[in-house]
Design a protein around this motif. Structure first.
Motif, mmCIF file in Angstrom:
data_model
loop_
_atom_site.group_PDB
_atom_site.id
_atom_site.type_symbol
_atom_site.label_atom_id
_atom_site.label_comp_id
_atom_site.label_asym_id
_atom_site.label_seq_id
_atom_site.Cartn_x
_atom_site.Cartn_y
_atom_site.Cartn_z
ATOM 1 N N GLY A 100 -22.140 -24.755 -0.123
ATOM 2 C CA GLY A 100 -20.942 -25.137 -0.437
ATOM 3 C C GLY A 100 -20.108 -24.432 0.731
ATOM 4 O O GLY A 100 -18.697 -24.311 0.309
ATOM 5 N N LEU A 101 -20.433 -23.882 1.587
ATOM 6 C CA LEU A 101 -19.797 -22.803 2.430
ATOM 7 C C LEU A 101 -19.090 -23.785 3.374
ATOM 8 O O LEU A 101 -19.370 -24.478 4.267
ATOM 9 C CB LEU A 101 -20.574 -22.056 3.247
ATOM 10 C CG LEU A 101 -21.521 -21.241 2.623
ATOM 11 C CD1 LEU A 101 -22.671 -20.366 3.436
ATOM 12 C CD2 LEU A 101 -20.725 -20.108 1.625
ATOM 13 N N GLU A 102 -17.753 -23.682 3.352
ATOM 14 C CA GLU A 102 -16.550 -24.715 4.051
ATOM 15 C C GLU A 102 -15.449 -23.339 4.758
ATOM 16 O O GLU A 102 -14.482 -23.069 4.033
ATOM 17 C CB GLU A 102 -16.082 -25.499 3.223
ATOM 18 C CG GLU A 102 -16.972 -26.501 2.691
ATOM 19 C CD GLU A 102 -16.300 -27.762 2.062
ATOM 20 O OE1 GLU A 102 -16.237 -28.626 2.426
ATOM 21 O OE2 GLU A 102 -16.245 -27.455 0.836
ATOM 22 N N PRO A 103 -15.839 -23.008 6.001
ATOM 23 C CA PRO A 103 -14.759 -21.986 6.424
ATOM 24 C C PRO A 103 -13.490 -22.379 6.735
ATOM 25 O O PRO A 103 -12.511 -21.643 7.123
ATOM 26 C CB PRO A 103 -15.414 -21.520 7.608
ATOM 27 C CG PRO A 103 -16.462 -22.529 8.114
ATOM 28 C CD PRO A 103 -17.007 -23.153 6.685
ATOM 29 N N MET A 104 -13.371 -23.793 6.542
ATOM 30 C CA MET A 104 -11.853 -24.633 6.971
ATOM 31 C C MET A 104 -10.733 -23.900 5.959
ATOM 32 O O MET A 104 -9.769 -24.038 6.099
ATOM 33 C CB MET A 104 -11.956 -25.767 7.240
ATOM 34 C CG MET A 104 -12.442 -26.558 5.903
ATOM 35 S SD MET A 104 -12.871 -28.358 6.173
ATOM 36 C CE MET A 104 -11.109 -29.069 6.049
ATOM 37 N N PHE A 105 -11.372 -23.589 4.912
ATOM 38 C CA PHE A 105 -10.454 -23.153 3.478
ATOM 39 C C PHE A 105 -9.735 -22.328 3.966
ATOM 40 O O PHE A 105 -8.390 -22.125 3.495
ATOM 41 C CB PHE A 105 -11.459 -23.191 2.358
ATOM 42 C CG PHE A 105 -11.427 -24.585 1.770
ATOM 43 C CD1 PHE A 105 -10.974 -25.078 0.692
ATOM 44 C CD2 PHE A 105 -12.520 -25.329 2.056
ATOM 45 C CE1 PHE A 105 -11.138 -26.248 -0.002
ATOM 46 C CE2 PHE A 105 -12.621 -26.642 1.621
ATOM 47 C CZ PHE A 105 -12.133 -27.050 0.633
ATOM 48 N N PHE A 106 -10.167 -21.063 4.614
ATOM 49 C CA PHE A 106 -9.318 -19.730 4.650
ATOM 50 C C PHE A 106 -8.194 -20.193 5.716
ATOM 51 O O PHE A 106 -7.200 -19.736 5.470
ATOM 52 C CB PHE A 106 -10.198 -18.686 5.036
ATOM 53 C CG PHE A 106 -10.032 -18.410 6.414
ATOM 54 C CD1 PHE A 106 -9.321 -17.731 7.244
ATOM 55 C CD2 PHE A 106 -11.111 -19.176 7.381
ATOM 56 C CE1 PHE A 106 -9.447 -17.240 8.330
ATOM 57 C CE2 PHE A 106 -11.112 -19.063 8.751
ATOM 58 C CZ PHE A 106 -10.115 -17.855 9.349
ATOM 59 N N LEU A 107 -8.401 -21.213 6.658
ATOM 60 C CA LEU A 107 -7.251 -21.618 7.651
ATOM 61 C C LEU A 107 -6.435 -22.160 7.046
ATOM 62 O O LEU A 107 -5.188 -22.052 7.416
ATOM 63 C CB LEU A 107 -7.957 -22.439 8.765
ATOM 64 C CG LEU A 107 -7.070 -22.942 9.794
ATOM 65 C CD1 LEU A 107 -6.421 -21.786 10.752
ATOM 66 C CD2 LEU A 107 -7.954 -23.705 10.703
ATOM 67 N N MET A 108 -6.733 -23.090 5.962
ATOM 68 C CA MET A 108 -5.593 -24.118 5.204
ATOM 69 C C MET A 108 -4.741 -22.829 4.504
ATOM 70 O O MET A 108 -3.542 -23.075 4.307
ATOM 71 C CB MET A 108 -6.364 -24.960 4.202
ATOM 72 C CG MET A 108 -7.179 -25.958 4.983
ATOM 73 S SD MET A 108 -6.255 -27.006 6.129
ATOM 74 C CE MET A 108 -6.747 -26.189 7.831
ATOM 75 N N VAL A 109 -5.156 -21.855 3.879
ATOM 76 C CA VAL A 109 -4.461 -21.016 3.020
ATOM 77 C C VAL A 109 -3.570 -20.228 4.119
ATOM 78 O O VAL A 109 -2.263 -20.162 3.593
ATOM 79 C CB VAL A 109 -5.550 -19.774 2.477
ATOM 80 C CG1 VAL A 109 -4.577 -18.699 1.694
ATOM 81 C CG2 VAL A 109 -6.368 -20.653 1.412
ATOM 82 N N LEU A 110 -3.823 -19.582 5.189
ATOM 83 C CA LEU A 110 -2.959 -19.057 5.994
ATOM 84 C C LEU A 110 -2.115 -19.929 6.454
ATOM 85 O O LEU A 110 -0.807 -19.452 6.916
ATOM 86 C CB LEU A 110 -3.987 -18.363 7.076
ATOM 87 C CG LEU A 110 -4.993 -17.341 6.482
ATOM 88 C CD1 LEU A 110 -5.661 -16.603 7.597
ATOM 89 C CD2 LEU A 110 -4.516 -16.166 5.740
ATOM 90 N N SER A 111 -2.341 -21.156 6.927
ATOM 91 C CA SER A 111 -1.484 -22.002 7.578
ATOM 92 C C SER A 111 -0.390 -22.387 6.699
ATOM 93 O O SER A 111 0.769 -22.603 7.069
ATOM 94 C CB SER A 111 -2.034 -23.048 8.263
ATOM 95 O OG SER A 111 -3.018 -22.823 9.121
#
Length: 292
Positions: A100-111
């Protein structure tokens, strides 16, 4: 010393807000309709779900079009949307399929935090669409993923303390802690919402966790919670933990970069004309500039 201009998110116009509310209401109905369907209605059968693909995708596109039509997104905002969506789409394959590792999620939070809820929803939806094309993950589930990630990014834009002056404005470690906490909880929420979409399509998993069309909603919700714990808790935990780690490790640097780019872009700055003195030969022509 000149103080830097405040960072302003991309605004949501009336048409964009109406389109966003409409697609959200339809999305909630799309996720939850099987729980309310009668056993004899035929609506609760798995073969009836794919029609939502054709219904939801144009509505998601309408949100993007309405945002641009309301002048909430100019050429600079569209360019930033394209860049961030491309980065997010490229990040997804790095961890997809691994616990379930999906690094895109932290970018969505910050953006979403920096650029606002409307931009966040559009970014989440477009990023998921682009990543699905990139990874070959196109199917009836894709509009649901676009909705869920759009809501996830929108929620980050609604967190308190994004603008204003201290103490209302939140920055530094307190902001990173808040964003990490949101990313942790939001990652579980995303997984739970997507479980609801997939759970109704799976039959014969056992009386304790299977969806029973026409049964009372509390009974089906109890089975659904058991299904989430039994099948996806570990995946959601991996997504949530990675989002927290990346937010603390890279969040400060990325937030500063996004805010610097947003200030320079001046999305909501009105255009004014600065006339040069005189109009004869040798004088500079009128130039257009944005008030900041």
């Amino acid at each position: 010393m000149t103080r830097a201009a405040p960072t302003r998110p991309v605004r949501i116009g009336p048409r964009a807000a109406a389109a966003l509310v409409l697609v959200t209401l339809i999305g909630i109905a799309a996720f939850g309709w099987p729980l309310l369907a009668d056993r004899q209605s035929g609506l609760a059968h798995s073969q009836d779900a794919p029609w939502l693909f054709a219904a939801l995708l144009p509505l998601l596109v309408a949100v993007v079009v309405a945002t641009i039509a309301d002048q909430g997104m100019d050429a600079k905002a569209v360019a930033m949307l394209g860049v961030l969506a491309a980065v997010g789409a490229a990040l997804r394959p790095l961890g997809a399929g691994t616990a379930g590792l999906e690094p895109m999620f932290f970018l969505m939070v910050l953006s979403g935090r920096v650029l606002g809820p409307g931009f966040g929803f559009v970014l989440g939806s477009v990023t998921m669409f682009a990543s699905a094309l990139l990874t070959g993950g196109v199917g009836p589930w894709m509009p649901f993923q676009m909705l869920a990630l759009g809501w996830f990014s929108l929620g980050a834009g609604l967190l308190p303390g994004a603008t204003g002056v201290p103490p209302r404005r939140i920055r530094g470690r307190a902001e990173l802690a808040m964003l990490a906490a949101y990313g942790f909880l939001g990652s579980f929420a995303y997984g739970t919402v997507m479980n609801l979409q997939g759970w109704v399509l799976l039959q014969g998993m056992g009386q304790g966790i299977s969806f029973h069309p026409g049964d009372p909603v509390p009974e089906n919700l109890t089975r659904f919670l058991a299904y989430c714990v039994a099948t996806s808790l570990g995946w959601d935990l991996g997504r949530a933990a990675l989002t927290v780690v990346l937010t603390f490790a890279l969040g400060g640097t990325l937030l500063r970069a996004l805010r610097r780019a947003t200030r320079k872009a001046a999305f909501d700055a009105p255009v004014s004309f600065d006339s040069a003195a005189g109009s004869g030969p040798g004088h500079a022509p009128d130039r257009v500039q944005a008030d900041t």
